[in-house]
Design a protein around this motif. Sequence first.
Motif, PDB file in Angstrom:
ATOM      1  N   ARG A 193       0.983  -1.095  -0.248  1.00  0.00           N
ATOM      2  CA  ARG A 193      -0.106  -0.053  -0.549  1.00  0.00           C
ATOM      3  C   ARG A 193       0.883   0.678  -0.160  1.00  0.00           C
ATOM      4  N   ILE A 194       2.390   1.195  -0.520  1.00  0.00           N
ATOM      5  CA  ILE A 194       3.183   1.967  -0.266  1.00  0.00           C
ATOM      6  C   ILE A 194       2.070   3.728  -1.134  1.00  0.00           C
ATOM      7  N   PRO A 195       1.780   2.926  -2.415  1.00  0.00           N
ATOM      8  CA  PRO A 195       1.538   3.694  -3.295  1.00  0.00           C
ATOM      9  C   PRO A 195       0.090   4.292  -2.707  1.00  0.00           C
ATOM     10  N   ALA A 199      -2.911   0.833  10.405  1.00  0.00           N
ATOM     11  CA  ALA A 199      -3.219   1.544   8.871  1.00  0.00           C
ATOM     12  C   ALA A 199      -3.760   1.003   7.534  1.00  0.00           C
ATOM     13  N   GLY A 200      -5.336   0.637   7.842  1.00  0.00           N
ATOM     14  CA  GLY A 200      -5.395  -0.420   6.551  1.00  0.00           C
ATOM     15  C   GLY A 200      -5.864   0.810   5.666  1.00  0.00           C
ATOM     16  N   ILE A 201      -5.296   0.479   4.638  1.00  0.00           N
ATOM     17  CA  ILE A 201      -5.231   1.625   3.127  1.00  0.00           C
ATOM     18  C   ILE A 201      -6.228   1.207   2.411  1.00  0.00           C
ATOM     19  N   ALA A 202      -7.747   1.555   1.398  1.00  0.00           N
ATOM     20  CA  ALA A 202      -7.230   0.767  -0.197  1.00  0.00           C
ATOM     21  C   ALA A 202      -8.117   2.184  -1.184  1.00  0.00           C
ATOM     22  N   ASN A 210       0.928  -8.040 -10.456  1.00  0.00           N
ATOM     23  CA  ASN A 210       1.086  -9.161  -9.580  1.00  0.00           C
ATOM     24  C   ASN A 210       2.987  -8.789  -9.276  1.00  0.00           C
ATOM     25  N   THR A 211       2.934  -8.697  -8.174  1.00  0.00           N
ATOM     26  CA  THR A 211       4.038  -8.233  -7.491  1.00  0.00           C
ATOM     27  C   THR A 211       3.938  -9.254  -6.325  1.00  0.00           C
ATOM     28  N   TRP A 212       4.932  -9.767  -5.138  1.00  0.00           N
ATOM     29  CA  TRP A 212       5.417 -10.300  -3.832  1.00  0.00           C
ATOM     30  C   TRP A 212       4.574  -9.372  -2.656  1.00  0.00           C
ATOM     31  N   ASP A 213       4.222  -8.380  -2.691  1.00  0.00           N
ATOM     32  CA  ASP A 213       2.787  -7.438  -2.353  1.00  0.00           C
ATOM     33  C   ASP A 213       1.478  -7.043  -2.758  1.00  0.00           C
ATOM     34  N   ARG A 214       1.688  -7.236  -4.043  1.00  0.00           N
ATOM     35  CA  ARG A 214       0.010  -7.580  -4.747  1.00  0.00           C
ATOM     36  C   ARG A 214       0.042  -5.677  -4.588  1.00  0.00           C
ATOM     37  N   VAL A 215       0.871  -5.304  -4.556  1.00  0.00           N
ATOM     38  CA  VAL A 215       0.671  -3.593  -4.611  1.00  0.00           C
ATOM     39  C   VAL A 215      -0.226  -2.916  -5.504  1.00  0.00           C
TER      40      VAL A 215
END
Length: 244
Positions: A57-59, A164-167, A175-180
């Motif tokens: 969720r960095i982006p 902090a849950g973010i969406a 399709n990265t390891w962290d499902r960015v």
Amino acid sequence: MKGLLRRPRVQAVLGWMVAGYLRLILRTVRWRHVNLQSVEPMLAGEGGALVLLWHGRIPVSLSLAPHLRRRPERRVLISPSSDGEFLAQALARCGFPAIRMSSAKKGDAAKARAAVAGFRESLKLVGDGGVLVITPDGPRGPNEVIAPGALQIARRAQAPVYLAGIAAAPALSLNTWDRVMVARPFGRGAVVWVGPLLAPEQADETQMAALGAQWSAALSAATRQAEALVGSVPAGPRVGAAGT
């Protein structure tokens, strides 16, 4: 490709581009904060604190900025890798300077010294009343599993911890390891806060492992709640997935 990423000019350009994207998402997405009242004492106070969010969720992480900017000293924990360099530059442009720290592989003395230095710098920041933002499953995963290093900072700092849950939606789940999650402008976003939590100062290794599982589940639940609020398709953790 990795050699190209290490070039200072490339890092500077990438940092500028990522910072622009982070600001765009902050300004154009309609952000909703849930349970923000639980964070108000920290935002209005002077004591140190930690804020945890998932690496993927960095982006969309600048959604926290309007509130965390109320604190004069706030920093983010970023890997010293080449990927981490342009991200650190981007976040610094957005008002969140980095502390560079990552877990060291066994036998790598140089990285071990750097990890210890980053750990001490993190503790000093929080001890002096600063807020430290951590992606506790980064930089290599497994996805949505809090690593021991983040737990040890929480235990040693004895400061309140907020999840902090973010969406955001619409967004792409890569399709990265962290499902960015890469959000699109002019959508909807949600941040679900959980806390304050505290790691027991005298907790042993078994207790800390159990605490890590509890906090991981709570942060994932908050993230799924944020996804439901904006109507995004839940990405969910890739069980056992780790970065390289």
